[in-house]
Design an enzyme around this catalytic site. Sequence first.
Site, PDB file in Angstrom:
ATOM      1  N   ARG A 117       0.845  -1.143   0.074  1.00  0.00           N
ATOM      2  CA  ARG A 117       0.067  -0.191   0.195  1.00  0.00           C
ATOM      3  C   ARG A 117       0.901   1.373   0.056  1.00  0.00           C
ATOM      4  NH1 ARG A 117      -4.297  -0.343   4.322  1.00  0.00           N
ATOM      5  NH2 ARG A 117      -5.282  -1.245   2.383  1.00  0.00           N
ATOM      6  N   TYR A 118       1.993   1.341   0.765  1.00  0.00           N
ATOM      7  CA  TYR A 118       2.736   2.396   0.925  1.00  0.00           C
ATOM      8  C   TYR A 118       4.082   2.230  -0.001  1.00  0.00           C
ATOM      9  CZ  TYR A 118       0.033   2.879   5.392  1.00  0.00           C
ATOM     10  OH  TYR A 118      -0.974   3.167   6.235  1.00  0.00           O
ATOM     11  N   ARG A 121       7.273   0.217   1.628  1.00  0.00           N
ATOM     12  CA  ARG A 121       7.219  -0.877   2.631  1.00  0.00           C
ATOM     13  C   ARG A 121       5.957  -1.896   2.054  1.00  0.00           C
ATOM     14  NH1 ARG A 121       5.662   3.834   4.510  1.00  0.00           N
ATOM     15  NH2 ARG A 121       4.035   3.844   6.388  1.00  0.00           N
ATOM     16  N   CYS A 130      -2.819 -18.139  15.026  1.00  0.00           N
ATOM     17  CA  CYS A 130      -2.269 -17.413  16.081  1.00  0.00           C
ATOM     18  C   CYS A 130      -2.341 -18.230  17.228  1.00  0.00           C
ATOM     19  CB  CYS A 130      -3.215 -16.202  16.512  1.00  0.00           C
ATOM     20  SG  CYS A 130      -3.219 -14.999  15.082  1.00  0.00           S
ATOM     21  N   CYS A 134      -7.866 -12.684  19.128  1.00  0.00           N
ATOM     22  CA  CYS A 134      -8.212 -11.676  19.765  1.00  0.00           C
ATOM     23  C   CYS A 134      -9.756 -11.582  19.212  1.00  0.00           C
ATOM     24  CB  CYS A 134      -7.330 -10.347  19.489  1.00  0.00           C
ATOM     25  SG  CYS A 134      -5.682 -10.922  19.830  1.00  0.00           S
ATOM     26  N   CYS A 137     -10.026  -9.075  16.099  1.00  0.00           N
ATOM     27  CA  CYS A 137      -8.913  -8.966  15.454  1.00  0.00           C
ATOM     28  C   CYS A 137      -9.351  -8.330  14.038  1.00  0.00           C
ATOM     29  CB  CYS A 137      -8.773 -10.671  15.147  1.00  0.00           C
ATOM     30  SG  CYS A 137      -7.386 -10.595  13.715  1.00  0.00           S
ATOM     31  N   ARG A 139      -8.042  -8.908  11.171  1.00  0.00           N
ATOM     32  CA  ARG A 139      -8.038  -9.911   9.961  1.00  0.00           C
ATOM     33  C   ARG A 139      -8.890 -11.273  10.407  1.00  0.00           C
ATOM     34  NH1 ARG A 139      -2.275  -8.502   9.713  1.00  0.00           N
ATOM     35  NH2 ARG A 139      -2.516  -6.588   8.871  1.00  0.00           N
ATOM     36  N   ASP A 298     -10.839  -1.228  14.542  1.00  0.00           N
ATOM     37  CA  ASP A 298     -11.362  -1.134  13.154  1.00  0.00           C
ATOM     38  C   ASP A 298     -12.745  -1.552  13.016  1.00  0.00           C
ATOM     39  OD1 ASP A 298      -8.829  -0.479  11.796  1.00  0.00           O
ATOM     40  OD2 ASP A 298      -8.018  -2.387  11.855  1.00  0.00           O
ATOM     41  N   ASP A 335      -7.136   3.232  10.733  1.00  0.00           N
ATOM     42  CA  ASP A 335      -6.896   2.728   9.631  1.00  0.00           C
ATOM     43  C   ASP A 335      -8.405   3.312   8.845  1.00  0.00           C
ATOM     44  OD1 ASP A 335      -5.055   0.953   7.905  1.00  0.00           O
ATOM     45  OD2 ASP A 335      -4.592   0.257   9.887  1.00  0.00           O
ATOM     46  N   LYS A 342      -3.046   4.160   7.500  1.00  0.00           N
ATOM     47  CA  LYS A 342      -2.953   4.735   8.910  1.00  0.00           C
ATOM     48  C   LYS A 342      -3.200   6.146   8.895  1.00  0.00           C
ATOM     49  CE  LYS A 342      -0.203   0.989  10.753  1.00  0.00           C
ATOM     50  NZ  LYS A 342      -0.151   0.079   9.359  1.00  0.00           N
TER      51      LYS A 342
HETATM   52  C1  LIG Z   1       0.762  -0.958   9.136  1.00  0.00           C
HETATM   53  C2  LIG Z   1       0.920  -1.060   8.004  1.00  0.00           C
HETATM   54  C3  LIG Z   1       2.230  -0.943   7.470  1.00  0.00           C
HETATM   55  C4  LIG Z   1       3.250  -0.183   8.035  1.00  0.00           C
HETATM   56  O1  LIG Z   1       3.212   0.899   8.865  1.00  0.00           O
HETATM   57  P1  LIG Z   1       4.236   1.703   9.714  1.00  0.00           P
HETATM   58  O2  LIG Z   1       3.508   3.269   9.835  1.00  0.00           O
HETATM   59  O3  LIG Z   1       5.245   2.001   8.754  1.00  0.00           O
HETATM   60  O4  LIG Z   1       4.323   1.087  10.878  1.00  0.00           O
HETATM   61  C5  LIG Z   1       2.740  -1.328   6.215  1.00  0.00           C
HETATM   62  N1  LIG Z   1       1.679  -1.813   5.128  1.00  0.00           N
HETATM   63  C6  LIG Z   1       0.366  -1.989   5.497  1.00  0.00           C
HETATM   64  C7  LIG Z   1      -0.448  -2.116   4.588  1.00  0.00           C
HETATM   65  C8  LIG Z   1       0.168  -1.616   6.864  1.00  0.00           C
HETATM   66  O5  LIG Z   1      -1.183  -1.948   7.183  1.00  0.00           O
HETATM   67  S1  SF4 Z   2      -4.878  -9.406  16.387  1.00  0.00           S
HETATM   68 FE1  SF4 Z   2      -5.509 -10.902  15.124  1.00  0.00          FE
HETATM   69  S2  SF4 Z   2      -3.478 -11.494  13.955  1.00  0.00           S
HETATM   70 FE2  SF4 Z   2      -3.076 -10.584  15.839  1.00  0.00          FE
HETATM   71  S3  SF4 Z   2      -2.759 -12.143  17.490  1.00  0.00           S
HETATM   72 FE3  SF4 Z   2      -4.803 -11.509  17.958  1.00  0.00          FE
HETATM   73  S4  SF4 Z   2      -6.166 -12.860  16.480  1.00  0.00           S
HETATM   74 FE4  SF4 Z   2      -3.886 -12.984  15.887  1.00  0.00          FE
END
Ligand SMILES: *Cc1c(COP(=O)(O)O)cnc(C)c1O
Ligand code: SF4
Length: 373
Positions: A117-118, A121, A130, A134, A137, A139, A298, A335, A342
Amino acid sequence: MNTQVSPALTANPWVHIDEQDWNSHVWQLKNSIKDYKSLAALMELTSDERQGVLETGGKLAMAITPYFFNLIDKENIHCPIRKQVIPRIQETQYSAEELTDPCGEDGDMPVPGLVHRYPDRVLFLVTDRCASYCRYCTRSRVVSGVGQQKLELQWEQAFKYLEEHTEVRDVLLSGGDPLLLSDAKLLKILHRLQDIEHIEFIRIGSRIPIFLPQRITAEFAQELKKIQPLFISIHANHPKELTSEVKQGLDRLVEAGVVLGNQSVLLKGVNDDATIQKELIHSLLKFRVRPYYLYQCDLIEGSKHFRVDMLKGMDIMQELRGHTTGYAVPNYVVDGPGGGGKILINPSYFLGETDTHYQLKNYENKVYEYPKI
Ligand SMILES: *Cc1c(COP(=O)(O)O)cnc(C)c1O
Ligand code: SF4
């Protein structure tokens, strides 16, 4: 709330467990609590929890390591540990604003499991499992193996993409929890990434140091020494999570040269309180962990009972900045729903400007001016 004693309630079955077993992450995983019957035998559940455990299994599996389970105050239905890992029926109640993929990650995947996305990175999802799950979560659509989507893992395709994309200098391993992979598998990924010349920064997001600190063995930490630089972001939400077992694991990581940060999620009834946040971030500093992000929860489906109003979050931040060590203060972020990435939501100390000056306020709300150049 129904707090009737369940007839099957037994005493803590782990009291007589061999110390060596208890300290083994393999034993902990094998003995994790994963179904209603095992959980109900260990503690009294409220009716919300009983229904939650029985009805959320097809959405996000339940798993709780015995170690983490023991941190729950069984007598207290408001226990902050309990709320994070025991499902409640509210998880099945969806609100209109909620989304399956609240961060819009699926739309930014050039290769399955790789979110780019960025500009410089990427986020590399290396597993969908996991140590414990959580309940909030972000995801949950892909983790635990029971949800709506299956996480496709195409490591080779991801490595190829990373080799070709020379603009990527930072790779963040996440999942699921990357530290759930065996030493061999994880080290293979880390070495492979380290060998790509333009990748200069590797980091891992993991809750294993909190859910399963036994996983951080001395041998594993020793191997991590070979990966430099390596940053690990742990995930602690409440000071009760920072136990002596966690300290031992984190000490091993620090001694291996790993740089530690913490990401936490602002959760109703868990840590939506400035005093608790302060205790958490102070304890983190004592454990040599720098608080990195505090996330606004989220808009995951069935998360309303966890979400805190953003203005309350900002008020909490205002009680931290200036009132305690700057190193301890995380950045408060959200997000952008649907794929905005972010967004920083720290309170602003910039009030505005006059013809000649900028107006600022300090942490005590006193106003100051700084001249324009
Ligand atoms: C959070 C995230 C990152 C890392 O973001 P930083 O602000 O550099 O910690 C990179 N890619 C995605 C898709 C993210 O959600
Ligand atoms: S937030 Fe989601 S991915 Fe992270 S440890 Fe908890 S359940 Fe696993």
